[in-house]
Write a protein that holds these residues in place. Structure first.
Motif, PDB file in Angstrom:
ATOM      1  N   PHE A 363       0.826  -1.203   0.000  1.00  0.00           N
ATOM      2  CA  PHE A 363       0.000   0.000   0.000  1.00  0.00           C
ATOM      3  C   PHE A 363       0.862   1.255   0.000  1.00  0.00           C
ATOM      4  O   PHE A 363       0.575   2.227  -0.712  1.00  0.00           O
ATOM      5  CB  PHE A 363      -0.923   0.002   1.218  1.00  0.00           C
ATOM      6  N   ARG A 366       2.268   1.810  -3.503  1.00  0.00           N
ATOM      7  CA  ARG A 366       1.263   2.280  -4.459  1.00  0.00           C
ATOM      8  C   ARG A 366       0.782   3.685  -4.123  1.00  0.00           C
ATOM      9  O   ARG A 366       0.532   4.495  -5.007  1.00  0.00           O
ATOM     10  CB  ARG A 366       0.073   1.312  -4.467  1.00  0.00           C
ATOM     11  N   TRP A 367       0.655   3.972  -2.811  1.00  0.00           N
ATOM     12  CA  TRP A 367       0.191   5.313  -2.417  1.00  0.00           C
ATOM     13  C   TRP A 367       1.208   6.371  -2.814  1.00  0.00           C
ATOM     14  O   TRP A 367       0.857   7.502  -3.134  1.00  0.00           O
ATOM     15  CB  TRP A 367      -0.087   5.334  -0.920  1.00  0.00           C
ATOM     16  N   CYS A 373      -4.374  11.311  -6.524  1.00  0.00           N
ATOM     17  CA  CYS A 373      -5.276  11.109  -5.389  1.00  0.00           C
ATOM     18  C   CYS A 373      -4.764  11.866  -4.168  1.00  0.00           C
ATOM     19  O   CYS A 373      -5.549  12.455  -3.422  1.00  0.00           O
ATOM     20  CB  CYS A 373      -5.415   9.623  -5.083  1.00  0.00           C
ATOM     21  N   LYS A 374      -3.459  11.866  -3.937  1.00  0.00           N
ATOM     22  CA  LYS A 374      -2.909  12.611  -2.798  1.00  0.00           C
ATOM     23  C   LYS A 374      -3.141  14.100  -2.956  1.00  0.00           C
ATOM     24  O   LYS A 374      -3.500  14.790  -1.994  1.00  0.00           O
ATOM     25  CB  LYS A 374      -1.410  12.313  -2.665  1.00  0.00           C
ATOM     26  N   LEU A 412      -8.022   5.714  -7.403  1.00  0.00           N
ATOM     27  CA  LEU A 412      -7.215   4.582  -6.961  1.00  0.00           C
ATOM     28  C   LEU A 412      -7.414   3.376  -7.879  1.00  0.00           C
ATOM     29  O   LEU A 412      -6.462   2.641  -8.161  1.00  0.00           O
ATOM     30  CB  LEU A 412      -7.582   4.215  -5.522  1.00  0.00           C
ATOM     31  N   THR A 430      -7.677  -1.086   1.404  1.00  0.00           N
ATOM     32  CA  THR A 430      -7.151   0.056   0.647  1.00  0.00           C
ATOM     33  C   THR A 430      -7.940   1.321   0.932  1.00  0.00           C
ATOM     34  O   THR A 430      -7.404   2.301   1.459  1.00  0.00           O
ATOM     35  CB  THR A 430      -7.177  -0.246  -0.861  1.00  0.00           C
ATOM     36  N   VAL A 434      -7.286   5.075   3.142  1.00  0.00           N
ATOM     37  CA  VAL A 434      -7.449   6.441   2.642  1.00  0.00           C
ATOM     38  C   VAL A 434      -8.420   7.214   3.534  1.00  0.00           C
ATOM     39  O   VAL A 434      -8.216   8.400   3.827  1.00  0.00           O
ATOM     40  CB  VAL A 434      -7.952   6.417   1.185  1.00  0.00           C
ATOM     41  N   LYS A 437      -6.497   8.315   6.525  1.00  0.00           N
ATOM     42  CA  LYS A 437      -5.666   9.487   6.230  1.00  0.00           C
ATOM     43  C   LYS A 437      -6.521  10.749   6.161  1.00  0.00           C
ATOM     44  O   LYS A 437      -6.136  11.805   6.684  1.00  0.00           O
ATOM     45  CB  LYS A 437      -4.920   9.282   4.906  1.00  0.00           C
TER      46      LYS A 437
END
Length: 610
Positions: A363, A366-367, A373-374, A412, A430, A434, A437
């Motif tokens: 994860f 990939r993140w 997305c961030k 994602l 997954t 998110v 976060k």
């Protein structure tokens, strides 16, 4: 053919004219959160929930949610995404009164209830000049970039049949989707609406509007707040998984000429375009002096079947209940009863070696690559406070967060590592990270998602402290406080409000219920009928009383708002109902509902809590 009635002729024939002149109705319109003559759908829903006009999970007062959605669709005659104006709000309240009195909603709004059209504004000299200039350069040079789907192409969205047998027109469905944050559940079907906005700027010298004139930080396509920009529309809203979602309507321009929000081609004119960090002024469907930019909203509608698999009920005969169940047990619907079956089947299986915790390295890797997305998450947190006012409701916050999470899920899923991940694993391992976060960043920025339960939290904690003298005898629960699993249940209940995400809070409730089922099995020594709801609920009440979890009403509301509807129809819904019923009992019980409790002693203890 007769000419349409004028504004004055229309208003004289409106059946609700006296209702609109009532100051009480004007006060209700303001209390519902009206701004600039309009009230949004999320504000009306929150108002109906506060005033007891809509049935909720904790109260059966008011009208069902389906009837409320149907009344909204009938009242929203203009199909405007901004919500209802005052006259339409009067029609909406009148329809709710009809349903509350036992009447039925009409399939279409009668002509005598149709609200009068708004008086057209008188254009100023500058606006008339700008409109004339706009027509000239629109005719002189068309936009350079042409969208894939022409605005004149009619979307393939079909009418939807509601559970009560009535029909919902495509325009009404789009209006409801836009007012409910892009997600709408009708019966056992979930509808989702993707959005992408087309942007253009104007330059003098005969060039007119074109995407070639955009600034460096602007894109031909963008999200609503401008935090995402791209030259490709599908990069803003990637296509959804065809194995899960069915395409109801391809990309089509949203046109709202009646309310003046757009022109006939769907364009809305404004002074500037949002860039993800600064707000912009309002837009208009007509060119005006200073309007050097314009936007067009494109929509794509999907549907998804939420019908859960049927679960066979145990065929063994069940002894009749000796005493009538408490009122709060009426909340157990078929879906939650199937959740009890799911819990029992899971606990009846032989225990195997617990699987190892999934590594966080995949994860994290990939993140680190999910830059879009961030950036979208950071922009959402940065702009979150711009939508906050003193009147912002928990429903409005939930709609914004759900809309962002749906957008984050699409981003994602576009990543190679997550594109093939099965839905269950993706949601638990997954998307839930998110969510963690997002919630952590909002908390660090000083924002709270649940703010309407502060008084309930304080009142519940005082009431639980006052009822600490109760034992298992008064609650009519088995004596299990000396068993080890009961201590495990108390630890899990205390950790429910501390869980980072609603899904993890459900996991803590699951641990507590599993431990309480273990207590019942130890008492029965494996003999007799399997534990039922009547056996479990008193234990949940006793465990809640002993654990004294902090901010429990807020935690339950957060679970109800942010756990997916497909989960609430199974085990998660059953678990939430059990803990909600226990909390409701402790908050409202009196001496008559307890065994062997003196009314004076109870009133004295309860008075000290007040």
């Amino acid at each position: 053919m007769a000419a349409p009635p004028s504004y004055e002729e229309h208003t004289r024939r409106w059946a609700l004219e006296a209702c609109a002149d009532d100051p009480t109705m004007r006060a209700a319109f303001t209390k519902a959160g009206a701004q600039n003559g309009w009230v949004a759908g999320v504000s009306v829903r929150a108002y109906c929930e506060r005033e007891g006009l809509m049935q909720t999970a904790s109260s059966q007062r008011g009208v069902p949610k389906q009837a409320l959605a149907r009344a909204w669709a009938l009242a929203d005659s203009k199909r405007d995404a901004r919500g209802l104006r005052f006259e339409e709000f009067c029609v909406f309240m009148h329809l709710l009164a009809v349903v509350s009195a036992g009447g039925e909603l009409p399939r279409s709004l009668p002509s005598d209830l149709t609200p009068p059209p708004p008086k057209p504004p008188t254009p100023t000299g500058d606006e008339a000049l700008a409109r004339s200039l706009q027509r000239s350069f629109d005719d002189e040079r068309p936009p350079t970039l042409q969208p894939v789907t022409l605005p004149e192409q009619r979307p393939t969205l079909q009418a939807v049949t509601l559970p009560d047998g009535s029909s919902l027109a495509p325009a009404q469905l789009r209006s409801l989707l836009l007012s409910q944050g892009g997600v709408l559940e009708i019966g056992r079907v979930l509808y989702a609406c993707d959005e992408a906005l087309e942007n253009e700027r104007w330059r003098a010298g005969g060039a007119g509007f074109s995407a070639e004139h955009l600034l460096e930080n602007e894109g031909a396509w963008s999200s609503e707040d401008g935090s995402l920009v791209s030259a490709d529309r599908d990069a803003i809203a990637p296509p959804r998984d065809a194995a899960v979602w069915s395409l109801e309507a391809p990309w089509h321009a949203h046109v709202d000429v009646r309310s003046g929000a757009t022109d006939r081609r769907g364009w809305a004119y404004c002074r500037s375009l949002p860039n993800g960090s600064e707000e912009t002024e309002g837009s208009s469907g007509s060119p005006f002096a200073g309007a050097v930019a314009r936007r067009r909203r494109w929509l794509r509608v999907y549907s998804r079947d939420l019908a859960p698999p049927r679960i066979t009920v145990h065929a063994t005969p069940v002894e009749p209940v000796k005493r009538p169940p408490p009122a709060f047990l009426l909340r157990l619907q078929d879906g939650w009863r199937s959740g009890l079956d799911e819990v029992q089947r899971r606990l009846s299986r032989e225990k195997t070696i617990a699987p190892e915790e999934p590594s966080d390295v995949p994860f994290a890797e990939r993140w680190a690559k999910a830059t879009r997305c961030k950036a979208s998450l950071d922009a959402f947190v940065r702009n979150f406070g711009k939508h906050e006012t003193a009147a912002t409701s928990d429903d409005a916050r939930a709609a914004r967060v759900k809309r962002f999470l749906a957008h984050a899920e699409r981003l994602l899923r576009a990543q190679p590592g997550w594109a093939t991940q099965d839905p269950e694993t993706f949601e638990v391992e997954t998307l839930d990270r998110v969510v963690s976060k997002l919630f952590r960043q909002l908390e660090e920025a000083g924002f709270r998602l649940i703010t309407e339960c502060d008084a309930d939290d304080a009142s519940f904690e005082k009431r639980v402290d006052a009822l600490a003298f109760l034992t298992c005898i008064e609650i009519d629960a088995p004596d299990v406080e000396a068993l080890a699993p009961f201590s495990d249940a108390l630890i899990a209940l205390k950790e429910v409000p501390q869980a980072e995400t609603p899904l993890r809070a459900v996991g803590k409730i699951r641990e507590a219920v599993d431990s309480l089922f273990a207590c019942l099995r130890l008492l029965n020594d494996g003999k007799g009928k399997p534990p039922s709801t009547d056996d479990l609920l008193p234990l949940v009440i006793l465990a809640t009383l002993r654990a004294r979890p902090k901010k429990l009403p807020s935690s339950l509301r957060r679970i109800e708002y942010y756990v997916g509807d497909h989960r609430m129809r199974g085990e998660a819904g059953f678990l939430l109902t059990q803990l909600s019923a226990a909390a409701a009992f402790l908050a409202s019980c009196d001496a008559s509902q307890l065994k062997g409790v003196d009314e004076e002693a109870f009133a004295k203890a309860d008075g000290c809590a007040a």
